[in-house]
Motif scaffolding. Structure first.
Motif, mmCIF file in Angstrom:
data_model
loop_
_atom_site.group_PDB
_atom_site.id
_atom_site.type_symbol
_atom_site.label_atom_id
_atom_site.label_comp_id
_atom_site.label_asym_id
_atom_site.label_seq_id
_atom_site.Cartn_x
_atom_site.Cartn_y
_atom_site.Cartn_z
ATOM 1 N N UNK A 6 0.779 -1.196 -0.078
ATOM 2 C CA UNK A 6 -0.095 -0.018 -0.310
ATOM 3 C C UNK A 6 0.905 1.319 0.066
ATOM 4 N N UNK A 7 2.148 1.010 0.200
ATOM 5 C CA UNK A 7 3.006 2.414 0.326
ATOM 6 C C UNK A 7 3.359 2.770 -1.104
ATOM 7 N N UNK A 8 3.158 4.252 -1.470
ATOM 8 C CA UNK A 8 3.204 4.576 -2.600
ATOM 9 C C UNK A 8 4.245 6.045 -2.380
ATOM 10 N N UNK A 9 5.235 6.085 -3.294
ATOM 11 C CA UNK A 9 6.328 6.999 -3.266
ATOM 12 C C UNK A 9 6.358 7.855 -4.565
ATOM 13 N N UNK A 10 7.100 8.879 -4.349
ATOM 14 C CA UNK A 10 7.739 9.389 -5.819
ATOM 15 C C UNK A 10 9.033 10.081 -5.412
ATOM 16 N N UNK A 11 9.883 10.341 -6.229
ATOM 17 C CA UNK A 11 11.272 10.759 -6.368
ATOM 18 C C UNK A 11 11.025 11.983 -7.341
ATOM 19 N N UNK A 12 11.370 13.215 -6.892
ATOM 20 C CA UNK A 12 11.539 14.310 -7.934
ATOM 21 C C UNK A 12 12.957 14.929 -7.753
ATOM 22 N N UNK A 13 13.555 14.706 -8.996
ATOM 23 C CA UNK A 13 15.008 15.330 -9.228
ATOM 24 C C UNK A 13 14.813 16.743 -9.771
ATOM 25 N N UNK A 14 15.247 17.706 -9.100
ATOM 26 C CA UNK A 14 15.359 18.969 -9.617
ATOM 27 C C UNK A 14 16.592 19.354 -9.856
ATOM 28 N N UNK A 15 16.756 19.398 -11.313
ATOM 29 C CA UNK A 15 17.862 20.029 -11.994
ATOM 30 C C UNK A 15 18.089 21.468 -11.837
ATOM 31 N N UNK A 63 12.364 17.647 -12.664
ATOM 32 C CA UNK A 63 11.920 19.061 -12.831
ATOM 33 C C UNK A 63 13.318 19.673 -13.283
ATOM 34 N N UNK A 64 13.508 20.016 -14.500
ATOM 35 C CA UNK A 64 14.559 20.948 -15.113
ATOM 36 C C UNK A 64 14.305 22.372 -14.962
ATOM 37 N N UNK A 65 15.120 23.155 -14.039
ATOM 38 C CA UNK A 65 14.766 24.450 -13.753
ATOM 39 C C UNK A 65 15.784 25.464 -15.085
ATOM 40 N N UNK A 66 14.963 26.411 -15.586
ATOM 41 C CA UNK A 66 15.669 27.068 -16.602
ATOM 42 C C UNK A 66 17.019 27.694 -16.574
ATOM 43 N N UNK A 95 10.937 24.777 -5.531
ATOM 44 C CA UNK A 95 10.153 24.297 -6.780
ATOM 45 C C UNK A 95 9.710 22.923 -6.717
ATOM 46 N N UNK A 96 10.654 21.951 -6.204
ATOM 47 C CA UNK A 96 10.373 20.498 -6.137
ATOM 48 C C UNK A 96 9.174 20.286 -5.171
ATOM 49 N N UNK A 97 9.028 21.014 -3.859
ATOM 50 C CA UNK A 97 7.854 20.830 -3.014
ATOM 51 C C UNK A 97 6.854 21.111 -3.751
#
Length: 305
Positions: free
Chosen positions: A100-109, A135-138, A149-151
Motif C-alpha cells: 500500500x506504500x506509494x512514493x515518488x522521487x522528484x529530481x530537481x535539476x 524537474x529541469x529549471x531554466x 520548486x520541487x516541493x
C-alpha cells in the motif's frame, strides 16, 4: 502653563510620528524580497516515461503518495546515480513489504551544465514517471529555490528533502520518520523533522583508552581496507574478495612503473620496509632476476644502507 504642556505633547507626538516613519523606511530598505516563485513555461511540465510532456501537479492538490522525495541537484551527473540507486532500492523494498506504500522521487535539476537531467531521466524510464520525475529549471535558483520548486509539485502526504551527493544513508529516513512521529499531535497537521550528521562526527573521534594515542598498524590497515571497499560500492561495483592494506600502494606503484616513473619517484610516494614486502605486494614477477633487481633498486632509493 497649560499652553506650554500642550506644546510639549505636540512635540512628543511629532517625534513619535517621525520615529514611526523612520522605522518603516528602515524596515522597507533592509527587508529581504519575497522569493521568486515564478515558473517558466518549461518548468511546468515533466517528461513521462513514454516521452510525452505532462503537466506537473500542485502541492495544493489532494495527496496521491505517502512520500515525496525532493532531490535538488546541480551538476551531479557523477554522484547522482550512487544516491538514486540506494534510494530506489530502499523505497522499492519498502513497497514490496508494504504494497500500500506509494512514493515518488522528484529530481530537481537546478540549471546544471552537465548531464544531470539525462541521468535522472534514465531512472524515470526504468521505474516509470509515476515514481521518478525530473524537474529541469531554466536557470539556477540555488539549493533553497530548487527545493522549493520541487516541493510545490509534490504529491506526497510527507515530503523529504535528500541531497544528491548521497552524504547520508537513505535508510536513515526511518530515524527522521520516528522523530516526525514523536511530534504528534501536529498543530494544523504540520510538522518538520530534521536529520543531523552530528553523531557521525562524535563516532569518528576516539574515546576511552585509545583517545590521543597513535593509531596502530592494524587499525590503519582496517581503515584503508574499509575505504577501498566503500570506493567500490560508491561506483556500484562488488568489492574485491580479498583486500589488503597494501592494495593501494601496490596498485599505484604498478601504474606508476607502467607510466615510466623512476624508482626514486615511486619510493617517495610508497616506502617499503624490506625487499620481501616490496616484491610480495608490488605487481612484479618475483621469480625474475630482472624484476627482483628492479625491486632492490627501488628499495635502495629510499631505505638507508
Amino acid at each position: 502653563m497649560h499652553c506650554c504642556l500642550c506644546d510639549v505633547l505636540q512635540l512628543l507626538a511629532a517625534l513619535a510620528a517621525l520615529l514611526l516613519v523612520l522605522v518603516a523606511v528602515i524596515a522597507h530598505v533592509t527587508a529581504r524580497k519575497m522569493p521568486n516563485l515564478h515558473r517558466h513555461e518549461e518548468e511546468k511540465f515533466f517528461v513521462a516515461s513514454n516521452g510525452e510532456k505532462k503537466p506537473f501537479p500542485s502541492i495544493h492538490d489532494r495527496p496521491e503518495k505517502d512520500l515525496s522525495v525532493v532531490v535538488p541537484a546541480y551538476n551531479e551527473e557523477e554522484r547522482l546515480p550512487v544516491m538514486m540507486n540506494e534510494a530506489m532500492e530502499f523505497l522499492e523494498k519498502r513497497q514490496m513489504k508494504r504494497p500500500s506504500f506509494k512514493y515518488e522521487v522528484i529530481v530537481v535539476d537546478d540549471g546544471s551544465s552537465d548531464k544531470t537531467t539525462q541521468v535522472a531521466l534514465n531512472y524515470s524510464k526504468k521505474y516509470g514517471s509515476d515514481k521518478v520525475r525530473v524537474l529541469t529549471l531554466v536557470k539556477n535558483r540555488g539549493k533553497g529555490g530548487a527545493v522549493r520548486m520541487g516541493v510545490l509539485v509534490s504529491r506526497g502526504k510527507t515530503i523529504l528533502m535528500a541531497d544528491a551527493d548521497g552524504a547520508t544513508k537513505f535508510a536513515d529516513l526511518e530515524l527522521v520518520e520516528v522523530g516526525l512521529d514523536s511530534l504528534k499531535p501536529w498543530p494544523d497537521n504540520l510538522a518538520i523533522s530534521c536529520g543531523s550528521r552530528a553523531h557521525l562526527e562524535k563516532e569518528s573521534i576516539a574515546t576511552g583508552p585509545a583517545k590521543g594515542k597513535t593509531a596502530s598498524k592494524s587499525t590503519i590497515a582496517r581503515w584503508i581496507k574499509t575505504a577501498i571497499q566503500e570506493a567500490y560500492k560508491a561506483r556500484g561495483l562488488d568489492p574485491l574478495g580479498k583486500i589488503r592494506a597494501h592494495s593501494t600502494r601496490s596498485l599505484s606503484s604498478s601504474w606508476a612503473e607502467k607510466g615510466q616513473a623512476s624508482a626514486e619517484q615511486i619510493c617517495k610516494a610508497a616506502t617499503w620496509s624490506s625487499i620481501h614486502t616490496f616484491t610480495r605486494h608490488y605487481r612484479v614477477n618475483v621469480q625474475s632476476d630482472k624484476d627482483l633487481g628492479y625491486g632492490r633498486k627501488v628499495l635502495q632509493a629510499v631505505v638507508p644502507p
